[in-house]
Every structure is written in structure tokens, then in C-alpha cells.
Design a protein around this motif. Structure first.
Motif, PDB file in Angstrom:
ATOM      1  N   LEU A  24      18.600  73.414  28.399  1.00 10.93           N
ATOM      2  CA  LEU A  24      17.865  73.685  29.717  1.00 10.93           C
ATOM      3  C   LEU A  24      16.986  75.010  29.507  1.00 10.93           C
ATOM      4  CD1 LEU A  24      20.926  73.518  32.202  1.00 10.93           C
ATOM      5  CD2 LEU A  24      19.088  72.366  32.589  1.00 10.93           C
ATOM      6  N   ASP A  25      15.789  74.855  30.421  1.00 16.45           N
ATOM      7  CA  ASP A  25      14.965  76.115  30.102  1.00 16.45           C
ATOM      8  C   ASP A  25      15.283  77.110  30.821  1.00 16.45           C
ATOM      9  OD1 ASP A  25      12.790  77.636  30.086  1.00 16.45           O
ATOM     10  OD2 ASP A  25      11.193  76.039  29.904  1.00 16.45           O
ATOM     11  N   VAL A  26      15.342  78.327  30.216  1.00 17.66           N
ATOM     12  CA  VAL A  26      15.486  79.907  31.031  1.00 17.66           C
ATOM     13  C   VAL A  26      14.765  79.944  32.292  1.00 17.66           C
ATOM     14  CG1 VAL A  26      16.162  82.208  30.930  1.00 17.66           C
ATOM     15  CG2 VAL A  26      16.410  80.643  29.085  1.00 17.66           C
ATOM     16  N   HIS A  27      13.430  79.753  32.056  1.00 19.47           N
ATOM     17  CA  HIS A  27      12.595  79.870  33.094  1.00 19.47           C
ATOM     18  C   HIS A  27      11.904  78.818  33.958  1.00 19.47           C
ATOM     19  CE1 HIS A  27      12.017  83.856  30.739  1.00 19.47           C
ATOM     20  NE2 HIS A  27      12.088  82.919  29.943  1.00 19.47           N
ATOM     21  N   ALA A  28      12.433  77.899  33.850  1.00 20.78           N
ATOM     22  CA  ALA A  28      11.928  76.497  34.572  1.00 20.78           C
ATOM     23  C   ALA A  28      13.584  75.575  34.986  1.00 20.78           C
ATOM     24  CB  ALA A  28      10.995  75.722  34.083  1.00 20.78           C
ATOM     25  N   ARG A  29      13.473  74.874  36.021  1.00 19.06           N
ATOM     26  CA  ARG A  29      14.538  74.264  36.593  1.00 19.06           C
ATOM     27  C   ARG A  29      14.070  72.688  36.099  1.00 19.06           C
ATOM     28  NH1 ARG A  29      15.215  79.253  36.663  1.00 19.06           N
ATOM     29  NH2 ARG A  29      13.255  79.258  37.888  1.00 19.06           N
ATOM     30  N   ASP A  30      13.285  72.380  35.942  1.00 17.44           N
ATOM     31  CA  ASP A  30      12.987  70.999  35.574  1.00 17.44           C
ATOM     32  C   ASP A  30      13.861  70.493  34.359  1.00 17.44           C
ATOM     33  OD1 ASP A  30      10.968  71.258  37.277  1.00 17.44           O
ATOM     34  OD2 ASP A  30       9.193  70.601  36.034  1.00 17.44           O
ATOM     35  N   LEU A  31      14.162  69.169  34.499  1.00 12.91           N
ATOM     36  CA  LEU A  31      15.178  68.536  33.524  1.00 12.91           C
ATOM     37  C   LEU A  31      14.351  68.594  32.189  1.00 12.91           C
ATOM     38  CD1 LEU A  31      17.805  67.375  33.016  1.00 12.91           C
ATOM     39  CD2 LEU A  31      16.995  65.065  33.845  1.00 12.91           C
ATOM     40  N   PRO A  32      14.751  69.220  31.407  1.00 20.13           N
ATOM     41  CA  PRO A  32      13.976  69.027  29.767  1.00 20.13           C
ATOM     42  C   PRO A  32      14.021  67.825  29.200  1.00 20.13           C
ATOM     43  CG  PRO A  32      15.700  70.591  29.792  1.00 20.13           C
ATOM     44  CD  PRO A  32      16.102  69.887  31.189  1.00 20.13           C
ATOM     45  N   GLY A  33      12.816  67.293  28.807  1.00 26.02           N
ATOM     46  CA  GLY A  33      12.985  66.174  27.790  1.00 26.02           C
ATOM     47  C   GLY A  33      12.401  64.871  29.096  1.00 26.02           C
ATOM     48  N   GLU A  34      11.828  65.268  30.131  1.00 25.66           N
ATOM     49  CA  GLU A  34      11.585  64.255  31.177  1.00 25.66           C
ATOM     50  C   GLU A  34      10.199  63.517  30.579  1.00 25.66           C
ATOM     51  OE1 GLU A  34      10.294  65.375  35.300  1.00 25.66           O
ATOM     52  OE2 GLU A  34       9.841  63.400  35.678  1.00 25.66           O
ATOM     53  N   TRP A  80      13.851  64.862  40.428  1.00 26.76           N
ATOM     54  CA  TRP A  80      13.713  66.161  41.082  1.00 26.76           C
ATOM     55  C   TRP A  80      13.049  67.211  40.006  1.00 26.76           C
ATOM     56  CZ3 TRP A  80      14.289  65.544  45.766  1.00 26.76           C
ATOM     57  CH2 TRP A  80      15.166  64.932  46.427  1.00 26.76           C
ATOM     58  N   HIS A  81      12.128  67.938  40.676  1.00 22.47           N
ATOM     59  CA  HIS A  81      11.406  69.137  39.954  1.00 22.47           C
ATOM     60  C   HIS A  81      11.957  70.285  40.572  1.00 22.47           C
ATOM     61  CE1 HIS A  81       9.171  65.642  38.641  1.00 22.47           C
ATOM     62  NE2 HIS A  81       9.392  65.845  37.535  1.00 22.47           N
ATOM     63  N   PRO A  82      13.034  70.811  40.552  1.00 21.08           N
ATOM     64  CA  PRO A  82      13.707  71.763  41.423  1.00 21.08           C
ATOM     65  C   PRO A  82      12.824  72.718  42.075  1.00 21.08           C
ATOM     66  CG  PRO A  82      15.342  70.977  39.916  1.00 21.08           C
ATOM     67  CD  PRO A  82      13.863  70.357  39.343  1.00 21.08           C
ATOM     68  N   ASP A  83      11.882  73.441  40.888  1.00 21.19           N
ATOM     69  CA  ASP A  83      11.373  74.621  41.478  1.00 21.19           C
ATOM     70  C   ASP A  83      10.394  74.229  42.741  1.00 21.19           C
ATOM     71  OD1 ASP A  83      12.383  76.609  39.591  1.00 21.19           O
ATOM     72  OD2 ASP A  83      11.234  75.663  38.052  1.00 21.19           O
ATOM     73  N   GLU A  84       9.738  73.016  42.544  1.00 19.55           N
ATOM     74  CA  GLU A  84       8.984  72.613  43.763  1.00 19.55           C
ATOM     75  C   GLU A  84       9.595  71.899  44.888  1.00 19.55           C
ATOM     76  OE1 GLU A  84       7.745  71.180  40.401  1.00 19.55           O
ATOM     77  OE2 GLU A  84       7.254  73.241  40.156  1.00 19.55           O
ATOM     78  N   ASP A  85      10.579  71.181  44.388  1.00 14.56           N
ATOM     79  CA  ASP A  85      11.358  70.156  45.421  1.00 14.56           C
ATOM     80  C   ASP A  85      12.161  70.639  46.219  1.00 14.56           C
ATOM     81  OD1 ASP A  85       9.586  68.315  44.306  1.00 14.56           O
ATOM     82  OD2 ASP A  85      10.989  67.359  43.146  1.00 14.56           O
ATOM     83  N   TRP A  86      13.038  71.701  45.785  1.00 16.85           N
ATOM     84  CA  TRP A  86      14.362  72.261  46.435  1.00 16.85           C
ATOM     85  C   TRP A  86      13.897  73.690  47.035  1.00 16.85           C
ATOM     86  CZ3 TRP A  86      18.693  71.418  41.906  1.00 16.85           C
ATOM     87  CH2 TRP A  86      18.654  69.970  41.956  1.00 16.85           C
ATOM     88  N   VAL A  87      14.603  73.685  48.028  1.00 17.77           N
ATOM     89  CA  VAL A  87      14.391  75.084  48.970  1.00 17.77           C
ATOM     90  C   VAL A  87      15.615  75.773  49.225  1.00 17.77           C
ATOM     91  CG1 VAL A  87      11.915  74.426  49.539  1.00 17.77           C
ATOM     92  CG2 VAL A  87      13.870  73.719  51.020  1.00 17.77           C
ATOM     93  N   SER A  88      15.362  76.888  49.460  1.00 19.68           N
ATOM     94  CA  SER A  88      16.692  77.846  49.984  1.00 19.68           C
ATOM     95  C   SER A  88      16.510  77.600  51.405  1.00 19.68           C
ATOM     96  CB  SER A  88      16.423  79.157  49.549  1.00 19.68           C
ATOM     97  OG  SER A  88      16.838  79.234  48.219  1.00 19.68           O
TER      98      SER A  88
END
Lengths: 593, 251
Positions: A24-34, A80-88
């Protein structure tokens, strides 16, 4: 290992054969390797086509990819690309749920949607609360012991090494666990919030022991996964990467080992050839789009308790006119939910229950049958923390609207909420069927009928009384209660004979040599435990048996029953299964004893 | 208002279930909002505005939440004939009797127009969109039978009485004869509540901390050195917190 070393190493030991936490990337929530993901053509005959990238399908894919299998994972929902797709945000998380049309019926219809369904890579664990308890040994023989439910064709010892392995992968944080099969957790318990502390106080006064956890939420750091930030939005998808879901625990490693995740691909049927073997899975990558066939040497269905029966029922052929595995009318039956009544108490001080993870402390003191209670099996108690929309539904359910509802809502910060999970018993008429209605893919819509039995109702009434007593003993000034259901399980249960089940002890569909079911729908009973961990452990066991070939043999030998002995009393319990060793399985008992 | 009439929230005197008739005191005991906006400018946290923290939210969340503050356009799903009944129902069900109002009617309309449904339908119920239309017709029908006017033309008391019937599952009318009224109530209220309490003004009213990513919370109020009295530096206490000196004196 002594307590000293165990304490010192708490939170420092990770799984050896799953590198997800480092990928996993420390700075991004995307699934690495996509971007670099391996891709297969439809006519590539891969080793395994898996339907559903949730708790079951993802674990199965990660395990077998490590053994060199070529795998395509079909997922109906988005990548999913959580940084953009998921919200609090509660209302903004609508896309995480399965919101395609479904019909609910029976005398006690179960609301679906956000409550118990998921869609998209990672499945419903993306927005589950985070509780990861194990089943108890007693769950596997409720019929033999209590005359209710059903007996599993496997025992607790078959799953125990996989529980331990998955707990290390999530990783699970919690206090030492005294109930069921006593065990420890790899990570220390999280701090207790003000709201949960209030509830624990009340429970202690009632003589009820509650323990912190178990939750699949990082306490500390875990590879590149950071510590939980206690923002309270577990049920809206964790943007921190602290809460476990296959998206962070298994899919990074699966991608690194050549799995293709094909998102937005709705499976329509499992295709069976003239010899009776599955050839692959028919799917569509857009509604009313062309039907495509992904070829595969074997197929695993992991769509959960509604979509798995729906797919099996829709997979009709000359050999299986009523659907796959349905020659004895078993597909879709014995679907279960858990009673999940919640009671909230009011205190003068501000507690702000939205802070800290919604799952905090729990008790399994009432899990097993107690003849004095007058019903079979039991329930567990867990604290929860609804956010404003959840709290509004709670207040509404207690019968308030208009000015009264607004008043209770304004009082939000003064309330703490505790819930139960009732083990509701399996019943053949609680089932998933195909309705006449057609969805945009041209597939028949699923219909789920559910009706409570007398034992279920007695369980729910009794448990509601217990949590109300906890609130009273804690000094709550007012109590609001909502009766609800949670979780899904069953619908394609495993059993010893095709007359009473859909899959065998290897989770292989009766009568089809190369189709497996790898999700919670195989469970014959559900206990009073949240199902996520068990679904993952079952998939982990299935993967081990598929990899060593034993899943294709006859019924597996039953593991020796050591479940009644505690790990400390027995020293080093014997290995669970007699199957050949796999790298992951063999290391586990050594590390825990 | 004299101080003696005011309920003491420390003893829960404002809680509907503990009061005669299960109704709360009139909202006049609540302080006016001094910072930010709340529905009807009342609330328990007069100096709290969740939007003060908006610059600490992640971009995706901020976009979603801030969009709710944009002026809403005309209704797309409900017809002009249905609009007055819809607005009157949303106002009554949420006790929004004055401006500023959370535009719940528009929010529900947008949700239904976009077909954002909840993922299940009761076997004995029509599609949620049809349930809404039937419910509005039922409200008008009941109003017409009782008061010889449409629902929107009723007085506030009359509307509350009709919605009370609806909540109790007793609403009648040509359209509702084939409908399980209690389930229709749950369908419409689910939509109304999830829109109202997704709006930051409603968060201000109830003192909800709002989206806390990536900042998070440190002070959970648990046992030990913390305790419920310890707050995050950016939180403001309720107007009726434990300290009686903080009680409102400006009448």
C-alpha cells in the motif's frame, strides 16, 4: 511463548505470506498495481474465475495467486479510488451499497441496501463496522447439542488455523478473549471512548463482562497502514486505511501475484458444458451490453447470501434445469440474518459518541444456550455509535417525529448506544428466489423472504431486556430503542448430503465437479458473531484445500475435536486438518503456542 | 420567558418521553444561533459552526457537503400540483416552521429524480417513487375529508394531526387503501431524515463534529486522564453543558 514475549511482540508480528501492508502507498489510498494489473482475454482459460471481490473472493484469489494460479476476479461494482470516491459523509456513501432492485417479503422483511450489502471492489467489508469476532466451537454442532439449527460438516478446529492467520492479516486488535475458544489477538485493544466507557460501567454493575474489541482496525502501524484516527466513519469506508477490508488486506497482494480484477462486470450465469463441468462465467460489462464468457478451469462464486443463490438459480442448463446445485431445491434456502436491536441511553454529560470507531467493546457472555432463559442459543452485546442519519432512524423507530424528533436529535451528544446480535435460527422457508421482475442486465431480480420463528422472538425480547438493564444500571435518564436486523448469511449451505445442502464440506457444489462457493452463504448456522472474519477464514481454508487438491477429493476427514480445551491448558493443540501443509498453515500453530 | 419555565437539560426535563404528552417544550427555551446557520436558527451549540472546519476536510468530502449549500433548482420529480403538499409535509414532519429551512423537499426530489433508491422494495409495496406520490395523495385526501381543504391549506395543528395519523399507520384515502401505510411512512421518513441530517446546518443544531478526515479526533472522553470534560480544542461546548454558569441569561 511466555506472556512477557507475547506482550513485547504485540503489534510487531505480521503474516509471512501476505505483503499487502507493505504494497500500500502511504500517501494515496488507491489499490497499488491497478495500472499494471495483468489482463486476460475472455478465451484465455484461466485456472479460476471468481465472482465477487469481497471478503470471500479476495482471500481466495490472494491465496491461490500465491500458489501460481491464474485468476480473474469478476466484480459487479466499480474499482474504487478511495481518495476521490469515498467521503466522510453518511448520505454521500450511497454508492458503496448494492442498490440494484431487490424485493423483500415474508412476515418480517429484512431491509437490505446500506445495512448489509456491498458493491464494488472490496465488497461490503469496505463499509462494515469492523467487528471481527470468531464463531464459537458450539456453533458447529447446534443441532447435535441443542436440537436447533444444523450441524456443520466441518468443525471449529478446521477453521481455527485460518482464524489465526486472518486475524494476523487484518490485523485484529482486542483484549484477550475469554469466550468460545479462548484466544489472544495480535494487536492491543484500542482506547475506550467516553460513550463506550459509560456502557461498560453499566454492564459491570449488571455482572456482565465486556471486553475491548475485537476489531479489524490497526492500533499502531502495520506496514504502510497507519493508526486509526478515530473519526467515526467506519461505516462509510475507511479513507485512512486503518480499518481492514480486502481492499487493503488481500487485494494488493493478489494484484502483485497476477490476479486480474475485472470491475463493473456483472456475472449472469455459470456455463456448464456437455460433460457437466463449468466452462466459465457469462457476464456483461454494462447493462444490456453483450454477454461475454470468461473461460476458466474452475469457478468460485462469492457473491454473498443474495447474489450467490441468484447466480446459481439463474445458471440453468439441460443438466440443471432448476439452477446449479438445486436438484433438491436447496439453493437460496436457510438464509439468515441476525437480530440487531439497539438501545440508546441518555446521560447529563456530553459523550459525543461519533468519536472513536463505532465498534468498541463487546461481550459474548450470553452466546450459548442457557436453559434458564427459555430459548435455544443466544446473543452477543456490542457497542455501536450511529452518526446523525443513523441516529435519526433510531429516534424515528422509537416513534418520534416532528418537534419531538428534533429535540432528541439536538440531544445527540448526550447519548450512548449499545446493540445486540441475536443468533436467529435457519429455516428452509427463509429463502432467496427469483422474482418475475427483470433488472437492467436482463436478469431476474432476487426476492428475499424472511419470517422470525418463536425461538428467534424470545431471543430478541430477552436480549433487549438485558441491554436496557445495562443502560438503567449505568444511570441512563432515558432510553430509546430500535428493532432492526444486521448481516446476511446462508443461502447455499454446506452439508453432508446433497438432499440437505448446496455444497459439500469442500464448499464444492453438489453434482458439479469444478464449481465452488466461497462466501458466507455456505454457513449452516451463524452464531451471534459478525460474519466477516469467518467468511475470510472459510475462504482461506478453501484455498488451502484447492491448492493441495484435497478440495477435489471426497469429503475431507473431520478434524480431531480439541476445541473444548483452552490453548493454555493444552499446550500446543494439534494441527487442524490432515491435509498436506501449506506455507501459511504450518507456521500458525507454532506462533500461537 | 421566565427561567422557571425552562426545562433543565441536566435532568433531561426537555426529553419528550419524560414529559406529559410525549412532546418537547416549545423551542423558545433554546438559544439563538450566534455562529453559522441552523434550521430556524435554534440549536444547542450557539457558538459552533461545523463549516469552520471545512478547510480541514478532504477535497472529495468537501465537494459533497458544500454542494448541499448550493441554491436548489426547481423540482424535477414531483409535479407542480404535488409541490405544496410535499413542502407542507416535509415542514411538518421535521418541525421546520420558519426560515432558514433545510431544503428537504428539493433534496428528496433530486434523489427520486436521479433514481437513487435504497436497494430494496417491500413485496407488497410499489416502487419508492410511486409510494411517495400515493402518500402525498393520501395526505390531501385525509385533509379534504377532515378539513375540506388540501393538506397544504391546513393549519399547523391540523397538519400535525394528519401526520400523526400517518405515523400511526392510520392514514386513509383512495390511494392508500391498497398500501401498507406504516411501511409507506417508513419509506418517506427514511428519505426525509437522511436528507435533513446530511445538511451541515442540521449538524450545527445538534453539535455533530462532521467529517473529521484527515484530521481525526484525539480526545475520546474515555476513562483515565481524559474523561468526558476534555474536548478537542476546536469543539465548543453545548449551551447547557454541566457548568450551570454557562446557562443562558439573555432571555
Amino acid at each position: 511463548m511466555g506472556d512477557f514475549w507475547r506482550g513485547l511482540l504485540k503489534g510487531a508480528v505480521g503474516p509471512r505470506d501476505n505483503d499487502s501492508r507493505f504494497l500500500l502507498d502511504v500517501h494515496a489510498r488507491d489499490l497499488p498495481g491497478e495500472a499494471t494489473m495483468r489482463r486476460y482475454r475472455d478465451d484465455d482459460e484461466v485456472d479460476l474465475v471468481i465472482v465477487g471481490a469481497g471478503a470471500g473472493g479476495s482471500v481466495l484469489a490472494q491465496r491461490l495467486a500465491r500458489r501460481g494460479w491464474t485468476i480473474v476476479l469478476l466484480e459487479a461494482g466499480p474499482f474504487w479510488h478511495p481518495d476521490e470516491d469515498w467521503v466522510s459523509d453518511e448520505a454521500g456513501s450511497h454508492s458503496l451499497y448494492w442498490t440494484q432492485p431487490r424485493i423483500i417479503g415474508g412476515a418480517d422483511p429484512v431491509e437490505l441496501g446500506k445495512n448489509n450489502s456491498g458493491r464494488g471492489v472490496g465488497g461490503s467489508m469496505v463499509h462494515y463496522a469492523g467487528y471481527t469476532p470468531r464463531f464459537h466451537p458450539s456453533d458447529f454442532s447446534t443441532y447435535r447439542d441443542d436440537g436447533v439449527g444444523a450441524d456443520w460438516p466441518i468443525g471449529y478446529e478446521d477453521l481455527r488455523p485460518h482464524y489465526e492467520r486472518v486475524e494476523r492479516e487484518l490485523p485484529v486488535a482486542g483484549q484477550d478473549w475469554p469466550w468460545g475458544y479462548p484466544h489472544r489477538y495480535p494487536f492491543s485493544p484500542h482506547p475506550v471512548s467516553g460513550a463506550a466507557a459509560k456502557l461498560r460501567e453499566g454492564a459491570l454493575r449488571c455482572g456482565i463482562e465486556m471486553r475491548v474489541g475485537p476489531v479489524g482496525i490497526v492500533n499502531g502501524t502495520f506496514g504502510n497502514r497507519p493508526h486509526c484516527i478515530y473519526r467515526g466513519y467506519c461505516l462509510q469506508g475507511c479513507k485512512v486505511n486503518a480499518k481492514a477490508s480486502p481492499f487493503v488486506t488481500h487485494l494488493p497482494d493478489a494484484l502483485a501475484h497476477g490476479v486480474e480484477i475485472r470491475a463493473n462486470s456483472m456475472a449472469l450465469s455459470v456455463e456448464i458444458d456437455a460433460t457437466g463441468r463449468a466452462r466459465g462465467v457469462v457476464y456483461a460489462d454494462e447493462a444490456s451490453g453483450p454477454h461475454r464468457l470468461q473461460r476458466g478451469r474452475s469457478v468460485a462464486v462469492a457473491g454473498y447470501s443474495i447474489e450467490t443463490p441468484r447466480l446459481l438459480l439463474a445458471s440453468t442448463s439441460r443438466r440443471h434445469p432448476h439452477g446449479l446445485g438445486n436438484n433438491t431445491d436447496q439453493v437460496g434456502r436457510y438464509v439468515m440474518v441476525q437480530g440487531a436491536t439497539q438501545a440508546a441511553g441518555r446521560w447529563p454529560e456530553e459523550m459525543r459518541m461519533y468519536k472513536a470507531p463505532p465498534p468498541e467493546i463487546s461481550s459474548e457472555q450470553f452466546y450459548e444456550t442457557d436453559p434458564a432463559r427459555g430459548f435455544a442459543r443466544g446473543f452477543s452485546i456490542q457497542t455501536v455509535s450511529p452518526l446523525p442519519i443513523g441516529w435519526a432512524e433510531h429516534v424515528l423507530a422509537d416513534g418520534h417525529w416532528g418537534p419531538a424528533l428534533r429535540e432528541y436529535m439536538r440531544d445527540y451528544n448526550h447519548w450512548a448506544t449499545v446493540g445486540v446480535l441475536n443468533e436467529l435460527l435457519p429455516h428452509p422457508d427463509n429463502r432467496v428466489t427469483l422474482a418475475d421482475e427483470i433488472d437492467p442486465y436482463g436478469q431476474p431480480v432476487a426476492r428475499m423472504d424472511y419470517t422470525l420463528g418463536e425461538n428467534d422472538k424470545a431471543n430478541m425480547v430477552h436480549s433487549t431486556k438485558v441491554i436496557t438493564e445495562i443502560l438503567d444500571a449505568g444511570g441512563a435518564q432515558d432510553v430509546l430503542t430500535i428493532r432492526r436486523f444486521a448481516h446476511l448469511i446462508g443461502g447455499a449451505r454446506m452439508g453432508a448430503s446433497p438432499e440437505h445442502s448446496v455444497v459439500d464440506a469442500n464448499q464444492r457444489v453438489w453434482g458439479v465437479p469444478n464449481v465452488f462457493v466461497a462466501d458466507g452463504s455456505v454457513c449452516p448456522t451463524q452464531g451471534a458473531a459478525n460474519p466477516a472474519l469467518t467468511i475470510m477464514a472459510l475462504a482461506s481454508r478453501l484455498a488451502q484445500r484447492m491448492a493441495d487438491g484435497s478440495a477435489l477429493a471426497g469429503d475431507p476427514p473431520h478434524a480431531p475435536d480439541t476445541s473444548t480445551r483452552s490453548p493454555t491448558a493444552s499446550g500446543s493443540p494439534s494441527r487442524a486438518t490432515s491435509s498436506p501443509t501449506s506455507p501459511g498453515g504450518s507456521s500458525l500453530t507454532a506462533a500461537t503456542s | 420567558m421566565a427561567d422557571t419555565d425552562e426545562p433543565d437539560p441536566r435532568h433531561g426535563e426537555h426529553l419528550p418521553r419524560l414529559r406529559p404528552g410525549r412532546q418537547p417544550p416549545p423551542p423558545s427555551w433554546l438559544p439563538r444561533q450566534r455562529r453559522g446557520t441552523t434550521p430556524q436558527m435554534i440549536g444547542r451549540y450557539p457558538d459552533f459552526d461545523v463549516l469552520d472546519a471545512a478547510d480541514a476536510w478532504d477535497d472529495a468530502t468537501r465537494r459533497v457537503v458544500m454542494a448541499r449549500l448550493e441554491p436548489s433548482g426547481p423540482l424535477r420529480f414531483f409535479t407542480p400540483a404535488e409541490e405544496p403538499t410535499l413542502r407542507a409535509f416535509c415542514d411538518t414532519a421535521l418541525a421546520q416552521d420558519a426560515d432558514p429551512r433545510v431544503p428537504v423537499a428539493e433534496m428528496v426530489d433530486a434523489k427520486l429524480a436521479a433514481g437513487r433508491l435504497d436497494g430494496y422494495r417491500y413485496a407488497d409495496m410499489p416502487d419508492d417513487r410511486d409510494t411517495w406520490r400515493l402518500a402525498l395523495r393520501g395526505l390531501d385526501h385525509t385533509a379534504d375529508q377532515g378539513y375540506r381543504t388540501g393538506f397544504a391549506g391546513c393549519t399547523a395543528e391540523q397538519r400535525e394531526a394528519i401526520v400523526g395519523e400517518f405515523a400511526a399507520g392510520r392514514l386513509v384515502g383512495d390511494a392508500l387503501d391498497e398500501l401498507d401505510v406504516a411501511r409507506a411512512w417508513s419509506v418517506v421518513m427514511r428519505a426525509v431524515l437522511s436528507e435533513f441530517y446530511s445538511h451541515p446546518w442540521a449538524w450545527n443544531e445538534i453539535g455533530f463534529g462532521g467529517p473529521a478526515y484527515p484530521r481525526g479526533f484525539l480526545r475520546l472522553g474515555g476513562p483515565g486522564r481524559e474523561g468526558p470534560g476534555v474536548r478537542e480544542p476546536f469543539e465548543s461546548p453545548g449551551a447547557f453543558a454541566d457548568d450551570p454558569v454557562r446557562r443562558r441569561t439573555d432571555g
